[in-house]
Design a protein around this motif. Structure first.
Motif, PDB file in Angstrom:
ATOM      1  N   ARG A  45      -6.219   5.101   1.776  1.00  0.00           N
ATOM      2  CA  ARG A  45      -6.251   3.683   2.146  1.00  0.00           C
ATOM      3  C   ARG A  45      -4.979   3.275   2.885  1.00  0.00           C
ATOM      4  O   ARG A  45      -5.041   2.561   3.889  1.00  0.00           O
ATOM      5  CB  ARG A  45      -6.452   2.811   0.905  1.00  0.00           C
ATOM      6  N   TYR A  46      -3.814   3.708   2.385  1.00  0.00           N
ATOM      7  CA  TYR A  46      -2.557   3.394   3.081  1.00  0.00           C
ATOM      8  C   TYR A  46      -2.573   3.975   4.494  1.00  0.00           C
ATOM      9  O   TYR A  46      -2.131   3.334   5.445  1.00  0.00           O
ATOM     10  CB  TYR A  46      -1.348   3.944   2.320  1.00  0.00           C
ATOM     11  N   ALA A  47      -3.096   5.187   4.625  1.00  0.00           N
ATOM     12  CA  ALA A  47      -3.156   5.813   5.947  1.00  0.00           C
ATOM     13  C   ALA A  47      -4.107   5.053   6.868  1.00  0.00           C
ATOM     14  O   ALA A  47      -3.796   4.826   8.035  1.00  0.00           O
ATOM     15  CB  ALA A  47      -3.582   7.276   5.823  1.00  0.00           C
ATOM     16  N   MET A  48      -5.251   4.668   6.353  1.00  0.00           N
ATOM     17  CA  MET A  48      -6.245   3.977   7.181  1.00  0.00           C
ATOM     18  C   MET A  48      -5.739   2.633   7.702  1.00  0.00           C
ATOM     19  O   MET A  48      -6.104   2.220   8.797  1.00  0.00           O
ATOM     20  CB  MET A  48      -7.554   3.797   6.414  1.00  0.00           C
ATOM     21  N   CYS A  49      -4.893   1.958   6.928  1.00  0.00           N
ATOM     22  CA  CYS A  49      -4.397   0.653   7.392  1.00  0.00           C
ATOM     23  C   CYS A  49      -3.063   0.788   8.133  1.00  0.00           C
ATOM     24  O   CYS A  49      -2.466  -0.216   8.510  1.00  0.00           O
ATOM     25  CB  CYS A  49      -4.303  -0.340   6.241  1.00  0.00           C
ATOM     26  N   GLY A  50      -2.610   2.025   8.341  1.00  0.00           N
ATOM     27  CA  GLY A  50      -1.399   2.254   9.122  1.00  0.00           C
ATOM     28  C   GLY A  50      -0.104   2.103   8.358  1.00  0.00           C
ATOM     29  O   GLY A  50       0.976   2.094   8.957  1.00  0.00           O
ATOM     30  N   ALA A  51      -0.168   1.995   7.037  1.00  0.00           N
ATOM     31  CA  ALA A  51       1.040   1.790   6.239  1.00  0.00           C
ATOM     32  C   ALA A  51       1.703   3.090   5.790  1.00  0.00           C
ATOM     33  O   ALA A  51       2.853   3.073   5.363  1.00  0.00           O
ATOM     34  CB  ALA A  51       0.715   0.944   5.004  1.00  0.00           C
ATOM     35  N   LEU A  52       1.003   4.218   5.869  1.00  0.00           N
ATOM     36  CA  LEU A  52       1.568   5.487   5.403  1.00  0.00           C
ATOM     37  C   LEU A  52       2.281   6.189   6.551  1.00  0.00           C
ATOM     38  O   LEU A  52       1.683   6.471   7.589  1.00  0.00           O
ATOM     39  CB  LEU A  52       0.451   6.380   4.852  1.00  0.00           C
ATOM     40  N   HIS A  53       3.572   6.436   6.362  1.00  0.00           N
ATOM     41  CA  HIS A  53       4.395   7.111   7.379  1.00  0.00           C
ATOM     42  C   HIS A  53       4.703   8.510   6.846  1.00  0.00           C
ATOM     43  O   HIS A  53       5.418   8.653   5.850  1.00  0.00           O
ATOM     44  CB  HIS A  53       5.677   6.311   7.608  1.00  0.00           C
ATOM     45  N   ILE A  54       4.158   9.520   7.492  1.00  0.00           N
ATOM     46  CA  ILE A  54       4.332  10.908   7.059  1.00  0.00           C
ATOM     47  C   ILE A  54       5.158  11.659   8.094  1.00  0.00           C
ATOM     48  O   ILE A  54       4.776  11.738   9.265  1.00  0.00           O
ATOM     49  CB  ILE A  54       2.972  11.629   6.905  1.00  0.00           C
ATOM     50  N   VAL A  55       6.277  12.224   7.638  1.00  0.00           N
ATOM     51  CA  VAL A  55       7.072  13.125   8.468  1.00  0.00           C
ATOM     52  C   VAL A  55       6.958  14.505   7.840  1.00  0.00           C
ATOM     53  O   VAL A  55       7.128  14.670   6.625  1.00  0.00           O
ATOM     54  CB  VAL A  55       8.547  12.686   8.546  1.00  0.00           C
ATOM     55  N   VAL A  56       6.654  15.487   8.666  1.00  0.00           N
ATOM     56  CA  VAL A  56       6.450  16.850   8.197  1.00  0.00           C
ATOM     57  C   VAL A  56       7.524  17.753   8.789  1.00  0.00           C
ATOM     58  O   VAL A  56       7.859  17.644   9.969  1.00  0.00           O
ATOM     59  CB  VAL A  56       5.041  17.346   8.592  1.00  0.00           C
ATOM     60  N   ALA A  57       8.046  18.628   7.938  1.00  0.00           N
ATOM     61  CA  ALA A  57       8.993  19.660   8.364  1.00  0.00           C
ATOM     62  C   ALA A  57       8.216  20.971   8.464  1.00  0.00           C
ATOM     63  O   ALA A  57       7.494  21.339   7.531  1.00  0.00           O
ATOM     64  CB  ALA A  57      10.133  19.796   7.360  1.00  0.00           C
TER      65      ALA A  57
END
Length: 150
Positions: A45-57
């Motif tokens: 849900r956070y991802a769908m509304c644009g609130a989830l910020h994921i940085v991957v190493a």
């Protein structure tokens, strides 16, 4: 060489999942009574509304670390966009040199590009990286406590 990128949650979550048990084993409190059980529906849900910020190493294309934060206006300062760190982790074999610093520098840069004014994060007492945050100009402003109710 380790690279960092903002990635789509739905595209990368399965690649990240192999790190979650080791991360949990290393830092979780009360492992004997509270199992690891990610609320994937909430992350989605956070991802769908644009609130989830994921940085991957990544090292050689493989996910070796991540930083996840929730980006939203602050409840006390509605006009201020804030990032609240959920989790961050780098596999122990890749915590060499300046990798942790570079991860957080990249996270800061990409959140600033999104218009975030303030970031909130924490550090475990058992794996304290407060010196890194202070080196980066962060200010310690609060202490958290946890109690397991049985």
């Amino acid at each position: 060489m380790i690279t960092f990128a903002v990635e789509d949650w739905f595209a990368v979550r399965d690649e990240m999942s192999h790190l979650w048990p080791a991360h949990w084993e290393e830092v979780a409190v009360n492992r004997d009574t509270i199992p690891l059980e990610l609320d994937m529906e909430s992350y989605d849900r956070y991802a769908m509304c644009g609130a989830l910020h994921i940085v991957v190493a990544r090292a050689g294309g493989e996910v070796v670390g991540y930083h996840a934060s929730i980006v939203r206006p602050h409840l006390h300062y509605r006009s201020s966009l804030s990032a609240f760190t959920d989790v961050y982790y780098i596999a122990p074999a890749h915590r060499t040199g300046r990798t942790p610093l570079r991860l957080f520098q990249f996270v800061e840069k990409t959140l600033k590009e999104r218009g975030v004014q303030r970031m909130f994060t924490g550090t475990k007492k058992s794996l304290d990286i407060g010196n890194l945050f202070e080196h980066m100009g962060w200010t310690e402003f609060e202490r958290h406590y946890v109690k397991t109710l049985r």
